[in-house]
Design a protein around this motif. Structure first.
Motif, mmCIF file in Angstrom:
data_model
loop_
_atom_site.group_PDB
_atom_site.id
_atom_site.type_symbol
_atom_site.label_atom_id
_atom_site.label_comp_id
_atom_site.label_asym_id
_atom_site.label_seq_id
_atom_site.Cartn_x
_atom_site.Cartn_y
_atom_site.Cartn_z
ATOM 1 N N ASP A 107 0.855 -1.192 0.000
ATOM 2 C CA ASP A 107 0.000 0.000 0.000
ATOM 3 C C ASP A 107 0.889 1.239 0.000
ATOM 4 O O ASP A 107 0.997 1.962 0.982
ATOM 5 C CB ASP A 107 -0.947 -0.007 1.194
ATOM 6 C CG ASP A 107 -1.927 1.160 1.183
ATOM 7 O OD1 ASP A 107 -2.050 1.814 0.128
ATOM 8 O OD2 ASP A 107 -2.552 1.407 2.220
ATOM 9 N N VAL A 108 1.536 1.465 -1.133
ATOM 10 C CA VAL A 108 2.545 2.517 -1.259
ATOM 11 C C VAL A 108 1.957 3.900 -1.009
ATOM 12 O O VAL A 108 2.599 4.762 -0.422
ATOM 13 C CB VAL A 108 3.201 2.445 -2.659
ATOM 14 C CG1 VAL A 108 4.281 3.504 -2.808
ATOM 15 C CG2 VAL A 108 3.774 1.061 -2.908
ATOM 16 N N THR A 109 0.717 4.116 -1.440
ATOM 17 C CA THR A 109 0.072 5.415 -1.274
ATOM 18 C C THR A 109 -0.547 5.589 0.107
ATOM 19 O O THR A 109 -1.046 6.665 0.431
ATOM 20 C CB THR A 109 -1.012 5.620 -2.346
ATOM 21 O OG1 THR A 109 -1.972 4.566 -2.238
ATOM 22 C CG2 THR A 109 -0.409 5.631 -3.749
ATOM 23 N N MET A 110 -0.512 4.534 0.901
ATOM 24 C CA MET A 110 -0.998 4.555 2.285
ATOM 25 C C MET A 110 -2.442 5.032 2.390
ATOM 26 O O MET A 110 -2.805 5.767 3.302
ATOM 27 C CB MET A 110 -0.065 5.399 3.167
ATOM 28 C CG MET A 110 1.332 4.828 3.262
ATOM 29 S SD MET A 110 2.513 5.882 4.122
ATOM 30 C CE MET A 110 3.096 6.910 2.786
ATOM 31 N N ASP A 111 -3.263 4.586 1.431
ATOM 32 C CA ASP A 111 -4.673 4.961 1.437
ATOM 33 C C ASP A 111 -5.582 3.820 1.904
ATOM 34 O O ASP A 111 -6.797 3.927 1.831
ATOM 35 C CB ASP A 111 -5.111 5.453 0.054
ATOM 36 C CG ASP A 111 -4.994 4.384 -1.031
ATOM 37 O OD1 ASP A 111 -4.546 3.260 -0.738
ATOM 38 O OD2 ASP A 111 -5.354 4.695 -2.184
ATOM 39 N N ILE B 82 -2.711 -8.019 -5.441
ATOM 40 C CA ILE B 82 -4.002 -7.567 -5.956
ATOM 41 C C ILE B 82 -4.835 -8.758 -6.441
ATOM 42 O O ILE B 82 -6.030 -8.841 -6.178
ATOM 43 C CB ILE B 82 -3.816 -6.529 -7.076
ATOM 44 C CG1 ILE B 82 -3.238 -5.233 -6.496
ATOM 45 C CG2 ILE B 82 -5.140 -6.247 -7.795
ATOM 46 C CD1 ILE B 82 -2.782 -4.226 -7.535
ATOM 47 N N LEU B 83 -4.178 -9.681 -7.147
ATOM 48 C CA LEU B 83 -4.884 -10.845 -7.686
ATOM 49 C C LEU B 83 -5.037 -11.955 -6.646
ATOM 50 O O LEU B 83 -5.634 -12.988 -6.935
ATOM 51 C CB LEU B 83 -4.143 -11.377 -8.910
ATOM 52 C CG LEU B 83 -4.066 -10.415 -10.098
ATOM 53 C CD1 LEU B 83 -3.235 -11.034 -11.211
ATOM 54 C CD2 LEU B 83 -5.461 -10.060 -10.602
ATOM 55 N N GLU B 84 -4.466 -11.738 -5.458
ATOM 56 C CA GLU B 84 -4.493 -12.696 -4.349
ATOM 57 C C GLU B 84 -3.902 -14.049 -4.739
ATOM 58 O O GLU B 84 -4.428 -15.105 -4.416
ATOM 59 C CB GLU B 84 -5.913 -12.871 -3.826
ATOM 60 C CG GLU B 84 -6.456 -11.590 -3.244
ATOM 61 C CD GLU B 84 -7.853 -11.750 -2.665
ATOM 62 O OE1 GLU B 84 -8.199 -12.867 -2.236
ATOM 63 O OE2 GLU B 84 -8.579 -10.760 -2.660
ATOM 64 N N ILE B 85 -2.766 -13.974 -5.436
ATOM 65 C CA ILE B 85 -2.049 -15.204 -5.836
ATOM 66 C C ILE B 85 -1.088 -15.585 -4.733
ATOM 67 O O ILE B 85 -0.365 -14.782 -4.229
ATOM 68 C CB ILE B 85 -1.299 -14.993 -7.176
ATOM 69 C CG1 ILE B 85 -2.316 -14.728 -8.268
ATOM 70 C CG2 ILE B 85 -0.423 -16.171 -7.493
ATOM 71 C CD1 ILE B 85 -1.715 -14.402 -9.605
ATOM 72 N N GLY C 21 5.098 -8.392 -7.511
ATOM 73 C CA GLY C 21 4.633 -8.745 -6.170
ATOM 74 C C GLY C 21 3.318 -8.067 -5.826
ATOM 75 O O GLY C 21 2.417 -8.694 -5.257
ATOM 76 N N ILE C 22 3.197 -6.803 -6.170
ATOM 77 C CA ILE C 22 1.938 -6.091 -5.903
ATOM 78 C C ILE C 22 0.816 -6.629 -6.784
ATOM 79 O O ILE C 22 -0.315 -6.783 -6.321
ATOM 80 C CB ILE C 22 2.103 -4.573 -6.088
ATOM 81 C CG1 ILE C 22 2.973 -4.023 -4.962
ATOM 82 C CG2 ILE C 22 0.746 -3.878 -6.098
ATOM 83 C CD1 ILE C 22 3.066 -2.532 -4.895
ATOM 84 N N ILE C 23 1.130 -6.955 -8.030
ATOM 85 C CA ILE C 23 0.105 -7.564 -8.893
ATOM 86 C C ILE C 23 -0.392 -8.859 -8.276
ATOM 87 O O ILE C 23 -1.605 -9.120 -8.234
ATOM 88 C CB ILE C 23 0.667 -7.809 -10.313
ATOM 89 C CG1 ILE C 23 0.895 -6.474 -11.018
ATOM 90 C CG2 ILE C 23 -0.279 -8.703 -11.125
ATOM 91 C CD1 ILE C 23 1.658 -6.574 -12.326
ATOM 92 N N ILE D 30 -4.734 -1.597 -1.750
ATOM 93 C CA ILE D 30 -3.630 -1.951 -2.645
ATOM 94 C C ILE D 30 -4.236 -2.099 -4.034
ATOM 95 O O ILE D 30 -5.088 -2.965 -4.257
ATOM 96 C CB ILE D 30 -2.937 -3.259 -2.200
ATOM 97 C CG1 ILE D 30 -2.378 -3.087 -0.789
ATOM 98 C CG2 ILE D 30 -1.829 -3.630 -3.182
ATOM 99 C CD1 ILE D 30 -1.842 -4.363 -0.174
ATOM 100 N N ASN D 31 -3.803 -1.211 -4.953
ATOM 101 C CA ASN D 31 -4.381 -1.224 -6.295
ATOM 102 C C ASN D 31 -3.375 -0.690 -7.314
ATOM 103 O O ASN D 31 -2.202 -0.491 -6.995
ATOM 104 C CB ASN D 31 -5.694 -0.424 -6.319
ATOM 105 C CG ASN D 31 -5.518 1.006 -5.839
ATOM 106 O OD1 ASN D 31 -4.437 1.583 -5.946
ATOM 107 N ND2 ASN D 31 -6.576 1.584 -5.314
#
Length: 64
Positions: free
Chosen positions: A8-12, A61-64, A56-58, A15-16
């Protein structure tokens, strides 16, 4: 004290694709990450921001 989630790089609180775009900006030197942004971006803990962190973020997001 506030805790953040890896990726959550934007800290909002979400995670997107916006987090991915922020990492791309860091990688391309369009923006410099703060210490916490770097920590949240370095998904594989290798002290480098690169395509592996984006993947890693993808996966998060895809919950892999």
């Amino acid at each position: 004290w506030q805790s953040f989630t890896l990726g959550d790089v934007t800290m909002d609180g979400v995670i997107n694709v916006i987090d991915i775009l922020q990492i791309i900006n860091f990688i391309l030197d369009n923006d410099s990450p703060s210490d916490i942004e770097f920590e949240l971006s370095d998904i594989n803990y290798d002290d480098n921001l690169n395509v592996l962190d984006i993947l890693g973020i993808i996966n998060i997001i895809l919950e892999i």
